[in-house]
Motif scaffolding. Structure first.
Motif, PDB file in Angstrom:
ATOM      1  N   VAL A 187       0.836  -1.200   0.000  1.00 34.13           N
ATOM      2  CA  VAL A 187       0.000   0.000   0.000  1.00 34.13           C
ATOM      3  C   VAL A 187       0.873   1.253   0.000  1.00 34.13           C
ATOM      4  CG1 VAL A 187      -1.813   1.223   1.260  1.00 34.13           C
ATOM      5  CG2 VAL A 187      -1.802  -1.266   1.221  1.00 34.13           C
ATOM      6  N   VAL A 188       2.017   1.192   0.674  1.00 37.54           N
ATOM      7  CA  VAL A 188       2.928   2.333   0.742  1.00 37.54           C
ATOM      8  C   VAL A 188       3.665   2.521  -0.578  1.00 37.54           C
ATOM      9  CG1 VAL A 188       4.866   3.343   2.010  1.00 37.54           C
ATOM     10  CG2 VAL A 188       3.168   1.968   3.220  1.00 37.54           C
ATOM     11  N   ALA A 189       3.962   1.410  -1.261  1.00 42.76           N
ATOM     12  CA  ALA A 189       4.703   1.495  -2.520  1.00 42.76           C
ATOM     13  C   ALA A 189       3.871   2.186  -3.595  1.00 42.76           C
ATOM     14  CB  ALA A 189       5.102   0.095  -2.996  1.00 42.76           C
ATOM     15  N   THR A 190       4.548   2.830  -4.531  1.00 44.93           N
ATOM     16  CA  THR A 190       3.856   3.527  -5.613  1.00 44.93           C
ATOM     17  C   THR A 190       3.325   2.525  -6.637  1.00 44.93           C
ATOM     18  OG1 THR A 190       5.882   3.792  -6.898  1.00 44.93           O
ATOM     19  CG2 THR A 190       5.347   5.520  -5.318  1.00 44.93           C
ATOM     20  N   VAL A 191       2.284   2.949  -7.344  1.00 40.51           N
ATOM     21  CA  VAL A 191       1.686   2.094  -8.376  1.00 40.51           C
ATOM     22  C   VAL A 191       2.687   1.826  -9.495  1.00 40.51           C
ATOM     23  CG1 VAL A 191      -0.189   1.923 -10.050  1.00 40.51           C
ATOM     24  CG2 VAL A 191      -0.602   2.953  -7.825  1.00 40.51           C
ATOM     25  N   VAL A 192       3.533   2.808  -9.804  1.00 40.54           N
ATOM     26  CA  VAL A 192       4.525   2.639 -10.868  1.00 40.54           C
ATOM     27  C   VAL A 192       5.511   1.533 -10.507  1.00 40.54           C
ATOM     28  CG1 VAL A 192       6.371   3.770 -12.160  1.00 40.54           C
ATOM     29  CG2 VAL A 192       4.295   5.037 -11.586  1.00 40.54           C
ATOM     30  N   ALA A 193       5.970   1.524  -9.254  1.00 42.97           N
ATOM     31  CA  ALA A 193       6.911   0.495  -8.831  1.00 42.97           C
ATOM     32  C   ALA A 193       6.262  -0.880  -8.844  1.00 42.97           C
ATOM     33  CB  ALA A 193       7.445   0.818  -7.433  1.00 42.97           C
TER      34      ALA A 193
ATOM     35  N   VAL B 166       7.395  -3.963 -11.427  1.00 44.09           N
ATOM     36  CA  VAL B 166       7.903  -5.226 -10.882  1.00 44.09           C
ATOM     37  C   VAL B 166       7.079  -6.394 -11.393  1.00 44.09           C
ATOM     38  CG1 VAL B 166       8.184  -6.562  -8.764  1.00 44.09           C
ATOM     39  CG2 VAL B 166       8.953  -4.192  -8.840  1.00 44.09           C
ATOM     40  N   TRP B 167       5.757  -6.289 -11.315  1.00 43.55           N
ATOM     41  CA  TRP B 167       4.905  -7.372 -11.806  1.00 43.55           C
ATOM     42  C   TRP B 167       4.988  -7.514 -13.319  1.00 43.55           C
ATOM     43  CZ3 TRP B 167       2.023 -11.182  -9.594  1.00 43.55           C
ATOM     44  CH2 TRP B 167       1.913 -11.155  -8.205  1.00 43.55           C
ATOM     45  N   LYS B 168       5.212  -6.415 -14.012  1.00 44.21           N
ATOM     46  CA  LYS B 168       5.365  -6.484 -15.463  1.00 44.21           C
ATOM     47  C   LYS B 168       6.588  -7.306 -15.840  1.00 44.21           C
ATOM     48  CE  LYS B 168       5.525  -3.473 -19.544  1.00 44.21           C
ATOM     49  NZ  LYS B 168       5.547  -2.052 -19.996  1.00 44.21           N
ATOM     50  N   MET B 169       7.680  -7.131 -15.110  1.00 42.70           N
ATOM     51  CA  MET B 169       8.878  -7.944 -15.353  1.00 42.70           C
ATOM     52  C   MET B 169       8.639  -9.400 -14.991  1.00 42.70           C
ATOM     53  SD  MET B 169      12.087  -5.502 -14.261  1.00 42.70           S
ATOM     54  CE  MET B 169      11.468  -5.172 -12.612  1.00 42.70           C
ATOM     55  N   MET B 170       7.872  -9.633 -13.924  1.00 43.34           N
ATOM     56  CA  MET B 170       7.579 -11.017 -13.542  1.00 43.34           C
ATOM     57  C   MET B 170       6.684 -11.708 -14.555  1.00 43.34           C
ATOM     58  SD  MET B 170       6.957 -10.425  -9.455  1.00 43.34           S
ATOM     59  CE  MET B 170       6.406 -12.109  -9.188  1.00 43.34           C
TER      60      MET B 170
ATOM     61  N   VAL C 171      -5.215  -9.480 -10.758  1.00 42.76           N
ATOM     62  CA  VAL C 171      -4.489 -10.129  -9.657  1.00 42.76           C
ATOM     63  C   VAL C 171      -3.522  -9.146  -8.999  1.00 42.76           C
ATOM     64  CG1 VAL C 171      -2.756 -11.895  -9.131  1.00 42.76           C
ATOM     65  CG2 VAL C 171      -4.729 -12.464 -10.554  1.00 42.76           C
ATOM     66  N   VAL C 172      -2.841  -8.353  -9.803  1.00 45.95           N
ATOM     67  CA  VAL C 172      -1.893  -7.377  -9.258  1.00 45.95           C
ATOM     68  C   VAL C 172      -2.619  -6.323  -8.426  1.00 45.95           C
ATOM     69  CG1 VAL C 172      -0.137  -5.669  -9.835  1.00 45.95           C
ATOM     70  CG2 VAL C 172      -0.315  -7.766 -11.177  1.00 45.95           C
ATOM     71  N   HIS C 173      -3.732  -5.817  -8.932  1.00 43.41           N
ATOM     72  CA  HIS C 173      -4.504  -4.810  -8.193  1.00 43.41           C
ATOM     73  C   HIS C 173      -5.020  -5.372  -6.872  1.00 43.41           C
ATOM     74  CE1 HIS C 173      -8.056  -2.329  -7.173  1.00 43.41           C
ATOM     75  NE2 HIS C 173      -7.318  -1.345  -7.652  1.00 43.41           N
ATOM     76  N   ALA C 174      -5.504  -6.605  -6.883  1.00 44.90           N
ATOM     77  CA  ALA C 174      -5.982  -7.223  -5.648  1.00 44.90           C
ATOM     78  C   ALA C 174      -4.850  -7.419  -4.660  1.00 44.90           C
ATOM     79  CB  ALA C 174      -6.658  -8.556  -5.971  1.00 44.90           C
ATOM     80  N   TRP C 175      -3.690  -7.881  -5.156  1.00 46.73           N
ATOM     81  CA  TRP C 175      -2.530  -8.079  -4.281  1.00 46.73           C
ATOM     82  C   TRP C 175      -2.079  -6.772  -3.641  1.00 46.73           C
ATOM     83  CZ3 TRP C 175       2.376  -5.972  -4.802  1.00 46.73           C
ATOM     84  CH2 TRP C 175       3.358  -6.483  -3.960  1.00 46.73           C
ATOM     85  N   ALA C 176      -2.102  -5.696  -4.417  1.00 50.93           N
ATOM     86  CA  ALA C 176      -1.634  -4.411  -3.905  1.00 50.93           C
ATOM     87  C   ALA C 176      -2.596  -3.794  -2.901  1.00 50.93           C
ATOM     88  CB  ALA C 176      -1.416  -3.442  -5.068  1.00 50.93           C
ATOM     89  N   SER C 177      -3.864  -4.170  -2.921  1.00 48.61           N
ATOM     90  CA  SER C 177      -4.854  -3.557  -2.034  1.00 48.61           C
ATOM     91  C   SER C 177      -5.195  -4.410  -0.821  1.00 48.61           C
ATOM     92  CB  SER C 177      -6.131  -3.256  -2.814  1.00 48.61           C
ATOM     93  OG  SER C 177      -6.653  -4.430  -3.411  1.00 48.61           O
ATOM     94  N   ILE C 178      -4.553  -5.555  -0.666  1.00 51.94           N
ATOM     95  CA  ILE C 178      -4.854  -6.426   0.467  1.00 51.94           C
ATOM     96  C   ILE C 178      -4.405  -5.794   1.780  1.00 51.94           C
ATOM     97  CG2 ILE C 178      -4.065  -8.561   1.590  1.00 51.94           C
ATOM     98  CD1 ILE C 178      -4.478 -10.019  -0.977  1.00 51.94           C
ATOM     99  N   GLY C 179      -3.255  -5.084   1.763  1.00 49.00           N
ATOM    100  CA  GLY C 179      -2.674  -4.576   2.999  1.00 49.00           C
ATOM    101  C   GLY C 179      -3.595  -3.677   3.788  1.00 49.00           C
ATOM    102  N   GLY C 180      -4.236  -2.718   3.138  1.00 46.77           N
ATOM    103  CA  GLY C 180      -5.150  -1.823   3.843  1.00 46.77           C
ATOM    104  C   GLY C 180      -6.348  -2.560   4.423  1.00 46.77           C
ATOM    105  N   ALA C 181      -6.877  -3.514   3.660  1.00 45.06           N
ATOM    106  CA  ALA C 181      -8.019  -4.294   4.150  1.00 45.06           C
ATOM    107  C   ALA C 181      -7.624  -5.169   5.338  1.00 45.06           C
ATOM    108  CB  ALA C 181      -8.579  -5.161   3.022  1.00 45.06           C
TER     109      ALA C 181
ATOM    110  N   ILE D 143      -2.160   1.717 -17.086  1.00 45.94           N
ATOM    111  CA  ILE D 143      -1.206   2.485 -17.882  1.00 45.94           C
ATOM    112  C   ILE D 143       0.200   1.934 -17.720  1.00 45.94           C
ATOM    113  CG2 ILE D 143      -0.158   4.759 -18.176  1.00 45.94           C
ATOM    114  CD1 ILE D 143      -2.771   6.006 -17.397  1.00 45.94           C
ATOM    115  N   VAL D 144       0.576   1.615 -16.479  1.00 48.54           N
ATOM    116  CA  VAL D 144       1.942   1.143 -16.218  1.00 48.54           C
ATOM    117  C   VAL D 144       2.182  -0.225 -16.851  1.00 48.54           C
ATOM    118  CG1 VAL D 144       3.565   0.457 -14.410  1.00 48.54           C
ATOM    119  CG2 VAL D 144       2.146   2.487 -14.107  1.00 48.54           C
ATOM    120  N   MET D 145       1.216  -1.130 -16.738  1.00 49.15           N
ATOM    121  CA  MET D 145       1.439  -2.510 -17.143  1.00 49.15           C
ATOM    122  C   MET D 145       1.133  -2.758 -18.619  1.00 49.15           C
ATOM    123  SD  MET D 145       0.245  -4.737 -13.819  1.00 49.15           S
ATOM    124  CE  MET D 145       1.083  -6.167 -14.500  1.00 49.15           C
TER     125      MET D 145
END
Length: 315
Positions: free
Chosen positions: A134-140, A144-148, A182-192, A253-255
């Motif tokens: 959640v703290v990390a930027t969407v671009v980062a 990272v997931w784009k490379m994976m 999947v990436v969006h869900a993974w990135a938003s789990i922390g706040g929930a 946009i990023v991915m």
């Protein structure tokens, strides 16, 4: 003497409500004075833009000179909601699939993670660990997931080791939208997780102790005690996750860059961005925003109604 004293007491009792009203009036003015910076910010950056967006939704404007603003009536909404266009299908369909998919994955994952963390040691460490995305930027996160996801990336390398051919996660139209979801869900789990762990901490232990005495196992306690008492926090997570899913476009946009391949990942927020800033069709973009607002409002009210009905049935 007695009459004078009685008159003074009566005057004092009569003056007390007036003084109380004056004091409340002064306290109200002081409260509004302290709230004025926040109210000014709310009006300038939320209320006025919302009103201007409504005006633009019924207008034709190129985005530069207000003197060129022309009244267009409902023509923008007609273009947006036309089934011959691209907004209803596939863009709106992609938006709903993306939102519902991310909400399901994020909510299910956050409930599972929060339930496990509540029964582990060093809970603060695990909460911080899951909150880091959640703290990390969407671009980062997107890069990272784009490379994976690349054909020579980590995920395909693991699949190749298992004897599975490489998958075009972002180049195949069948896999692109689920991959970004999947990436969006993974990135938003922390706040929930933080919200749900707080909700779990608020459940009294005596309910679990009584259920354990009655012979209930872990699954029965989770289904009959944890989930019903976690409903307020879970409802908040569902609503916020769904709103975030419908409004998300930075990760797209990023991915994928342009909502590709073949509009497979093009969602409503990204299309609004392109119509306004790339093509200068501010009226059409504002009409899309109004349609999306109505959809978000309707789904939110539906979730609140369902939660209220379930609460009345179980009470």
């Amino acid at each position: 003497m007695t009459t004078a004293v009685g008159r003074v007491g009566a005057d004092g009792m009569a003056a007390t409500p007036a003084r109380r009203v004056g004091r409340l009036h002064r306290e109200g003015l002081a409260a509004y004075l302290f709230l004025s910076p926040a109210l000014l910010f709310f009006c300038v950056f939320l209320i006025l833009p919302f009103i201007f967006a409504i005006v633009l939704a019924f207008s034709d404007w190129g985005g530069f000179d207000l003197s060129t603003l022309k009244w267009a009536g409902f023509s923008n909404f007609g273009d947006v909601l036309s089934f011959d266009g691209t907004f209803v299908k596939p863009i709106l369909v992609n938006t709903l699939l993306f939102a519902f998919g991310s909400v399901f994955l994020a909510t299910f994952g956050s409930v599972l993670v929060a339930y496990c963390i509540d029964r582990l040691s060093f809970q603060g460490f695990w909460r911080v660990l899951y909150f880091l995305p959640v703290v990390a930027t969407v671009v980062a996160i997107g890069n990272v997931w784009k490379m994976m996801y690349q054909p020579a990336g980590l995920i395909n390398a693991v699949l190749n080791k298992l004897g599975v051919n490489s998958v075009g996660f972002l180049s195949d139209s069948s896999y692109a939208l689920p991959s970004v979801t999947v990436v969006h869900a993974w990135a938003s789990i922390g706040g929930a997780v933080l919200i749900l762990t707080a909700g779990l901490k608020a459940i009294p232990e005596m309910y679990y102790e009584a259920a354990e005495v009655d012979g209930a196992n872990s699954w029965h306690m989770f289904w009959s005690i944890t989930l019903p008492l976690l409903r307020p926090a879970l409802l908040f997570v569902l609503i916020t996750q769904f709103i975030g899913g419908l409004q998300s476009f930075a990760l797209i946009i990023v991915m994928t860059g342009d909502g590709g391949p073949v509009n497979a990942t093009n969602v409503a927020a990204f299309e609004m961005y392109q119509r306004a800033f790339k093509f200068g069709a501010w009226g059409t973009a504002s009409a899309m925003a109004m349609v999306l607002f109505v959809i978000i409002l309707a789904i939110t009210l539906l979730q609140l109604w369902i939660a209220r009905r379930r609460g009345e049935e179980t009470s």
